[in-house]
Each structure stands twice: as structure tokens, then as C-alpha cells.
Design a protein around this motif. Sequence first.
Motif, mmCIF file in Angstrom:
data_model
loop_
_atom_site.group_PDB
_atom_site.id
_atom_site.type_symbol
_atom_site.label_atom_id
_atom_site.label_comp_id
_atom_site.label_asym_id
_atom_site.label_seq_id
_atom_site.Cartn_x
_atom_site.Cartn_y
_atom_site.Cartn_z
ATOM 1 N N VAL A 1 0.953 -1.231 0.139
ATOM 2 C CA VAL A 1 0.125 0.049 -0.070
ATOM 3 C C VAL A 1 0.950 1.216 0.041
ATOM 4 N N ALA A 2 0.668 2.268 -0.762
ATOM 5 C CA ALA A 2 1.370 3.526 -0.918
ATOM 6 C C ALA A 2 1.184 4.210 0.449
ATOM 7 N N GLU A 3 2.237 4.693 1.077
ATOM 8 C CA GLU A 3 2.075 5.531 2.167
ATOM 9 C C GLU A 3 0.914 6.659 2.250
ATOM 10 N N ASN A 4 0.706 7.088 0.932
ATOM 11 C CA ASN A 4 -0.365 8.132 0.770
ATOM 12 C C ASN A 4 -1.888 7.743 1.065
ATOM 13 N N SER A 5 -1.673 6.350 0.898
ATOM 14 C CA SER A 5 -3.128 5.669 1.303
ATOM 15 C C SER A 5 -3.201 5.135 2.383
ATOM 16 N N ILE A 6 -2.552 5.188 3.288
ATOM 17 C CA ILE A 6 -2.439 4.442 4.698
ATOM 18 C C ILE A 6 -3.219 5.317 6.068
ATOM 19 N N LEU A 7 -3.971 4.753 6.687
ATOM 20 C CA LEU A 7 -4.454 5.403 7.912
ATOM 21 C C LEU A 7 -3.924 4.558 9.132
ATOM 22 N N LYS A 8 -3.237 5.250 10.009
ATOM 23 C CA LYS A 8 -2.726 4.709 11.225
ATOM 24 C C LYS A 8 -3.671 4.806 12.419
ATOM 25 N N PHE A 9 -4.092 3.624 13.156
ATOM 26 C CA PHE A 9 -4.711 3.644 14.307
ATOM 27 C C PHE A 9 -4.027 3.487 15.595
ATOM 28 N N ASP A 10 -4.330 4.135 16.694
ATOM 29 C CA ASP A 10 -4.260 3.874 18.027
ATOM 30 C C ASP A 10 -4.293 2.348 18.335
ATOM 31 N N PRO A 11 -3.252 1.587 18.635
ATOM 32 C CA PRO A 11 -3.613 0.022 18.742
ATOM 33 C C PRO A 11 -4.592 -0.323 19.690
ATOM 34 N N SER A 12 -4.588 0.714 20.911
ATOM 35 C CA SER A 12 -5.703 0.626 21.752
ATOM 36 C C SER A 12 -7.094 0.621 21.266
ATOM 37 N N GLN A 13 -7.407 1.141 20.066
ATOM 38 C CA GLN A 13 -8.550 1.289 19.462
ATOM 39 C C GLN A 13 -9.107 0.094 18.831
ATOM 40 N N ILE A 14 -7.977 -0.754 18.398
ATOM 41 C CA ILE A 14 -8.460 -1.891 17.741
ATOM 42 C C ILE A 14 -8.432 -3.166 18.392
ATOM 43 N N HIS A 15 -9.346 -4.139 18.567
ATOM 44 C CA HIS A 15 -9.221 -5.109 19.217
ATOM 45 C C HIS A 15 -8.881 -6.398 18.255
ATOM 46 N N LYS A 16 -8.093 -7.483 18.730
ATOM 47 C CA LYS A 16 -7.555 -8.354 17.784
ATOM 48 C C LYS A 16 -8.701 -9.314 17.481
ATOM 49 N N GLU A 17 -9.642 -9.667 18.298
ATOM 50 C CA GLU A 17 -10.481 -10.953 18.052
ATOM 51 C C GLU A 17 -11.096 -10.570 16.769
ATOM 52 N N ALA A 18 -11.598 -11.837 16.068
ATOM 53 C CA ALA A 18 -12.066 -11.697 14.893
ATOM 54 C C ALA A 18 -13.681 -11.742 15.082
ATOM 55 N N LEU A 19 -14.434 -10.968 14.267
ATOM 56 C CA LEU A 19 -15.967 -10.668 14.627
ATOM 57 C C LEU A 19 -16.414 -11.987 14.104
ATOM 58 N N LYS A 20 -17.613 -12.406 14.721
ATOM 59 C CA LYS A 20 -18.062 -13.711 14.147
ATOM 60 C C LYS A 20 -18.909 -13.509 13.004
ATOM 61 N N PRO A 21 -19.081 -14.333 12.154
ATOM 62 C CA PRO A 21 -20.036 -13.766 10.823
ATOM 63 C C PRO A 21 -21.413 -13.518 11.417
ATOM 64 N N GLY A 22 -22.151 -12.389 10.609
ATOM 65 C CA GLY A 22 -23.320 -12.174 10.741
ATOM 66 C C GLY A 22 -23.268 -10.521 10.800
#
Length: 408
Positions: A147-168
Motif C-alpha cells: 500500500v502506498a504511504e499516501n493511502s495508509i491510515l494509522k490507528f492507535d493500537p488500543s482502539q482496535i481489538h484483535k479478536e475476529a468478529l463472528k459472521p453476521g
Amino acid sequence: MPENKGVVATGSRDLNNLVTVKEVPYPFLEDDIVIVKAAAYAVNPTDWKHILPEEFISSKMSGFLRKLGFGISPLENAFGTAGSTLGNCLGKTFSFVQKGVVLGTDVSGVVVDVGKNVTRVKKGDVVAGSVHGGISKYGAFSDFVMVAENSILKFDPSQIHKEALKPGEYPSSKVNSYEAAASVALAIKTTGISLHHNLKVPANKAENSDNCILIWGGATATGFVAIQVAKLVYGLRVITTASSKHHETLLALGADKAIDYNDSDAIAQIREAGQNRIKYGMDCVSSVDTLQQVYDATEGCEDVRIDNLLFLDEKLIKRKPERKVTFTSTNGYLTDGRRHFGIKASPEMMKEYLEFWNNYAPTVLDKIKTAPLYVLPTGLESGNEGLKLMVENKVNGRKVVFRNGQDI
């Protein structure tokens, strides 16, 4: 290099066999490139329209042949109809996507490598980004994505939990998962180009307090984000269209007025709500019909600017010579600085886009809410199901996402 699998085009128009999962080359690390280990993906209309291009070809052929009418309305209409029919037939005979290329536009994950000129992100950062999938071996639907750097958004790691969402199905929420992060990357980029560059909206809330923007298609993924950015960054009054079942949600996002486009008097309602102050129009549906409706609804305000997301030519609609309206189209692919279908971003576009991307987009990442999500089963194999759902228009008002499955 690690093994890299991707969702690649089969060359078929069969909706059950548009893509398959195969091993693909590991991304090449260029100087301005970020390599992302993918966690999740979002499916966009552009992903399937590259495979089935008849709608796009139809609109372009119609606009081209209308010019042969030399301004004579009956001739323009006849040539336009003929062009639309011819373009639809032509579009069904080929694809912009070559067999074997990787599909996909939106991805989220963790940075595993950066080019020597990259300064905004580093290894280990949690990010989302968008690419021009379907034209090379480096689309977004793969284990590792460039991905080009000009198209990257950086998030605070604490904002994003690692667990996958279940289908639905999941309601709209702030960005708190990799699935949610993948769902906003292209929408935020598209909104930034449209508002900051094409529509020339000043990032000054006081200056914009009396001005309106009409966002046609507020329940689309881009419209959903555009409503919020128009309020949070620019302070505009927002009028949007959507079916009535979405109104409560869109008003809660910040829209000042929501109008059902199915109403016979929808245009009159918009004009009344705008009180001749609708300076900007953003057509997030982008058909000839919706472009005409946006044009008609913005009448009464001087120096209107109207943007669409599908390269529609204003000659496709009926216009009044006494009105002063500037028409533009947003092309989100161009932000990487490379050529796409022979087109490259102008220096002005890159300057204004990067002003938004670097200075304003980061300020809304912890505030933006996603469109409602429709989560598919984990695995690249869900790529075909996502594309089919989009083609068949079975996910109205929801963003289709799926998880990669590799450890993050």
C-alpha cells in the motif's frame, strides 16, 4: 519470503466463480510502499465493476455519442440511448481484470515492512489502507499487501481489538476492530478528495456554518463517512438522501436533514431544506439519474460544485445555460502518485489531498462510525461470496467485510 495467497480473477463472468484463491507473488518493497500483513478486508462496488464493466462502459459510450447531437436535444437523447445500449453490450464482452490478478481495494492489518522514503508509519503499526485492486498482482485481498504511504491510515493500537468478529450483521459503531478499520479506508480517502480537492470546501467551520452540502446516497459506505467528515472537519449543514428506514441512523451521524429519494417531491423537499444555500453536491450513487437529481436539487444557489464517483460526464444530463455549475469526478486510485488507466494525479490534487490526509483525517479516526457491517466467514475463500452479494445488491446499507485468518 513468506508464502502469500490471494483472491485472483478466474476470467469467468459466472457469479459463483468470479475469483479463486491461489498463491501469488510477495509484494515488492518500493521506496514509498508499506507492506501490510492483512487482518481483514472490505468489499467495494469497484471490485466487481472491474470484472463486469458494462455499467461504466455504457455511461461512457452514451456520453460520447451524445456529443454527435450538437446540442439538439432530440438528437442527443437518441444518440445517448444508442450509446448506452452499445456500451452495455460491449461491456459484457470483456473485463478490465485479467485472469490471475488479485482483486480487492480495502485492507487492514499490521505493518511488516516500509520503504526507505516512508515516514508516517513503522513496523508494528496498526493500519488500514486502500489500493487499486484488479489491475496487477498486488490487490488488497491477499495475505500481504503493498500500500502506498499516501493511502495508509494509522490507528492507535488500543482502539482496535484483535479478536475476529463472528459472521453476521453488526450495527454501526466506532472503529474498534480490524473489520471496521478495513471498512473505512477507501471511504475516508474518497471523501477527502471529493470535499477538500474537487468541491474546494474550506476547512473552516465558521466560514461554512451557513452553507449546505447535498450528499446523495447517505446510506452508501462512502455517504455514511462523508456525512460525518462534512460535519466534523468542515462544519457544513448536511442534507442527505436515503430510503426512510435509514433516516434515524443518518440523522444520528450528524445529517441535518434526511429525505427519501423515493418521494415524488424529493427534489422540492431538498430545495426547501437548503434555502438556496446548497453550494456543494456529492453524488455517492453516481448514475445518470442521480447526477441529474443532484443538479436539479441544487438549483437556486450560485456557483454550485457537484462531484460524482464514477467519472460521469455532465453532458449526460439536462442543464440550464444560465446556471453556473462546476462538475468534477473523484478518482481515489490516483493518490499513490502512479498512473491508473492512463491518468495521473495533478500536483494540485496531491497537495490538497495530502493536506486532508495528513492533517484532518487523523483527527476523525477515533470519532468516525462505520456503516453497518455484514461479516462473512473467515478466510480468503469469502472473497467470491462478497463480490456476488455486491453484484446482486443484497447488502443495501451494509458494508461487506471478512477476516483473513492469519495470526496478527
